[in-house]
Structures are given as structure tokens and as C-alpha cells.
Design a protein around this motif. Structure first.
Motif: not given
Length: 406
Positions: A216-245
Motif C-alpha cells: 500500500t502506498r504510504l500516504d494511504r497506509l497512514l490515512q487508513e491506519r492513523v489519520m482516519g481512525p484518530a479523526g485527523l480531518r485536516q492532516t494531509r501528506n504532500g508529494y509537492t511543497p503545496a499546503i492546503p488553505q
């Protein structure tokens, strides 16, 4: 930019899909999901909230901070959330603004490793060569050694050539192969598992191993096993220097000594692709509790996360100076991806003008999250950690956060 400044921002203190950016969005930003982090009303929160606000305001002035975001909770209940200062000139900082979260991603890598061990999919003592056969000494380095930073691998961010190249071009994209290649050009500091020294390379390799283990690609793995279960709705991986507004802007000194906007400098060197995170301060506080209370692990794995046997390691040798092989004690040691400091479970990321701390004291069920950006006269080191220590001294005077021994 000086070696000292780069190293102080790079090293932990003890330490591929592109995002589509619509034309209407400022360069480097991506739209955020609905919701976000809201400041506690000034009239709410009671004496504790007022005291914390006062501590933050005083620290901002004393430390020359551009902005401070903060969120404190006890037993999962918000005490106070807020922000002071500016993102850019004339733009007030808000707690909903996203910032770079650095080593928080390392914490999540450690959690996934422990989860996979719980499920019997790996053994912590499995050699890394099983999944990364081209790694020199991979037959002697185990998954646990990567997670606890006891592999003996050099930290590429201390390599003078890396520091020079990063300083010359902070927008450069670094691949995992380039980063690990810098580390393995050096001999091991010590036989794997016999000492302790922080190395970013450990976690670049751990991320690659976790992808191989799970398919599993790492960003999806962390979302499925950590960020999703912990309810971290504003946490994102970035493959570029972009940052969400909305974005909290950071500023730092460039190679020519100028104080410049460093918000979108490339973070690809910081850890494994897929674990390069941005978040808001409410997610940082929620993360502090989820990690510090062991919500994502079994009781046995939670104990191992905090006490994997690193206490007693960290001693200078002929090959490893005391400034590298830092002493690990029962009171202050590195666990599996986390720092354990006088009972607190924490991490303290920093990146070119950004600094943050997530800290949790299990005995008090106290979560403290702080994010800072710095002015041109700010002190070296992690300024968010200084603010968090002051807050902890007010709320837990018998168990305040203390600096990690050096």
C-alpha cells in the motif's frame, strides 16, 4: 544560510502523485476540506484559558515570534484554542491555518510498524533486507532498529555536502535514493542495535519497508491506519511543497542572510514520501492525545512504543562522539518514533521557520499543541517547545516539560 542554522532546523532535538492546484488558488496552496480549527471565544474557557493566552502573548513578544497557534485539552475536552500574531503582513494568524508537521509523520510510521507486528504480519526483529535487499548492512539492521533509531546509520542532514546543496537550493526535490545514498556513503556509527543516534535515514527506509510489507502506498497506509481512525480531518501528506488553505506562512534566513518567505520550500528531504505532513493545531492536539494515550495500539504495543529498550543506550565511542550518540535515560529517551520525556509522550518538528510540539502527559490526560513561526531575531532551536514548556509549567507544575538533555 549557515550550517548551524540548517542543522538546528533539520535535526530532531534529543531530534508519487502531484497535487492539482487550480489557477484561482495562490501558488503552493491547495483547497482545504470543509471545517477546520476554531478559536475559543475570549469570554470562554475560564482562568486556565486566560492564563494560557497570557503565556502565549508574553512568549510571542519575548521570543520574536511572528505567530503562535495553540490548543490545549484535558481528558479530550478543549481548555483553549487560539492564535496570535500574523501569517503574512496584515493577515492575522488563525488556528485553522495549516503548517508543516515534520516529525509527526515519523510518529505515525512507528505506530503502523507496531500495528503490523500486533497483527503478526512482521516481527520487529526481522532484518530490513527482507524488503530492502539493496541496503548495505540490511541483514544486520532490523525494523525495530529503524523505528527506534538504533541502526547506526549516519544522519544525512549532518552531511556538509547535503547542507551546502540544501542551502543553495531549498526548492530542490530530493528522492529517497539520494537521501539514503548520502547516509550510506558514511560507515555506520556503531554495530546496529548497540547504541543510539538520530538519523532521518531510518524513517525514509522505514516508510519504504512499510510500503513493501503492505503493498500500500504510504500516504494511504497512514490515512487508513492513523489519520482516519484518530479523526485527523485536516492532516494531509504532500508529494509537492503545496499546503492546503488556509496557510500559515513561515519566514527564515536564506543563503544570503535575507529574511524571506520559506513557506513553500521543498520538504522532500524531511522524511519518507507519503509521510510529509501538514495539519492545523486542532489536529496536532488531537494527535497528541491519540498517540500519547495509546489509542491506536494494544496495551502491550503502547508500552513498547514508550519503552523499547533504548534507555541506557547512547554513549560516546571511538567512532561516535557524545554529540551524536546522545545519552538515553529512563527519564528522557527515544521510543518507537516518539520522544519520552519525564513521562510526557511528545515530538517536536521544525522546518525552515516553522516549529511545533505535540505533547501528552498520560497521568493528567493533558494534551498540549503549539505551532510557531519566527521573526528575524528569534532564538535558535524549537520555539514552539519553549512555549509548550511554559504552558505545561502552569498546568502541570509537578511534571512540567523540560528540555531534552544534550
Amino acid at each position: 544560510m549557515s550550517y548551524r542554522r540548517v542543522a538546528s532546523l533539520c535535526v530532531a532535538a534529543l531530534a508519487a502523485a502531484a497535487l492539482h492546484v487550480p489557477a484561482a488558488v495562490p501558488a503552493g496552496a491547495v483547497p482545504s476540506a470543509a471545517g477546520g480549527c476554531v478559536a475559543t471565544p475570549a469570554s470562554a474557557g475560564g482562568p486556565a484559558a486566560r492564563e494560557i493566552r497570557g503565556i502565549v502573548e508574553q512568549a510571542k513578544a519575548e521570543l520574536d515570534l511572528r505567530a503562535v497557534q495553540f490548543s490545549v485539552a484535558v481528558d479530550g475536552q478543549e481548555v483553549v484554542t487560539g492564535a496570535v500574531g500574523e501569517s503574512r503582513s496584515g493577515e492575522p494568524a488563525t488556528p485553522a491555518m495549516h503548517f508543516r508537521a515534520g516529525s509527526v509523520g515519523i510518529v505515525y510510521l512507528g505506530i503502523v510498524l507496531l500495528q503490523l507486528a500486533e497483527e503478526g504480519r512482521v516481527r520487529l526483529d526481522d532484518p530490513v533486507s527482507r524488503w530492502l535487499p539493496d541496503l548495505p548492512d540490511g541483514d544486520r539492521i532490523t525494523l525495530k532498529m529503524l523505528g527506534t533509531s538504533t541502526s547506526g546509520l549516519h544522519d544525512y542532514v549532518t552531511d556538509p555536502v547535503f547542507v551546502k546543496e540544501l542551502s543553495a537550493d531549498p526548492n530542490r526535490h530530493w528522492t529517497p535514493e539520494e537521501l539514503v545514498g548520502i547516509s550510506i556513503r558514511h560507515p555506520l556509527w556503531y554495530p546496529p542495535g548497540t547504541d543510539w543516534s538520530y538519523s532521518h535515514a531510518n524513517f525514509v527506509l522505514l516508510g519504504a519497508a512499510l510500503e513493501k510489507i503492505t503493498g500500500t502506498r504510504l500516504d494511504r497506509l497512514l490515512q487508513e491506519r492513523v489519520m482516519g481512525p484518530a479523526g485527523l480531518r485536516q492532516t494531509r501528506n504532500g508529494y509537492t511543497p503545496a499546503i492546503p488553505q488556509p496557510v500559515l506562512h513561515a519566514f527564515t534566513e536564506d543563503a544570503e542572510g535575507l529574511y524571506v518567505d520559506s513557506t513553500y520550500w521543498n520538504p522532500s528531504w524531511t522524511t519518507a514520501p507519503g509521510a510529509v505532513l501538514t495539519m492545523d493545531v486542532c489536529d496536532l492536539a488531537r494527535s497528541a492525545q491519540a498517540v500519547g494515550a495509546g489509542e491506536l495500539l494494544s496495551p502491550a504495543s503502547y508500552r513498547l512504543q514508550r519503552d523499547p529498550g533504548t534507555a541506557g543506550l547512547g554513549h560516546a565511542t571511538v567512532n561516535c562522539p557524545a554529540s551524536v550518540c546522545l545519552r538515553q535515560t529512563r527519564e528522557a529517551h527515544f521510543g518507537v518514533g516518539v520522544i519520552v520525556l519525564d513521562g510526557w509522550v511528545m515530538t517536536n518538528p521544525s522546518f525552515f521557520g516553522y516549529a511545533a510540539v505535540q505533547a501528552y502527559l498520560p497521568e493528567e490526560r493533558l494534551a498540549i499543541a503549539v505551532s510557531t513561526t519566527t521573526g528575524p531575531r528569534a532564538p535558535q532551536g524549537n520555539t514552539a517547545e519553549t512555549v509548550a514548556r511554559r504552558i505545561s509549567a502552569a498546568l502541570a507544575p509537578d511534571r512540567p516539560l523540560t528540555p531534552f538533555p544534550r
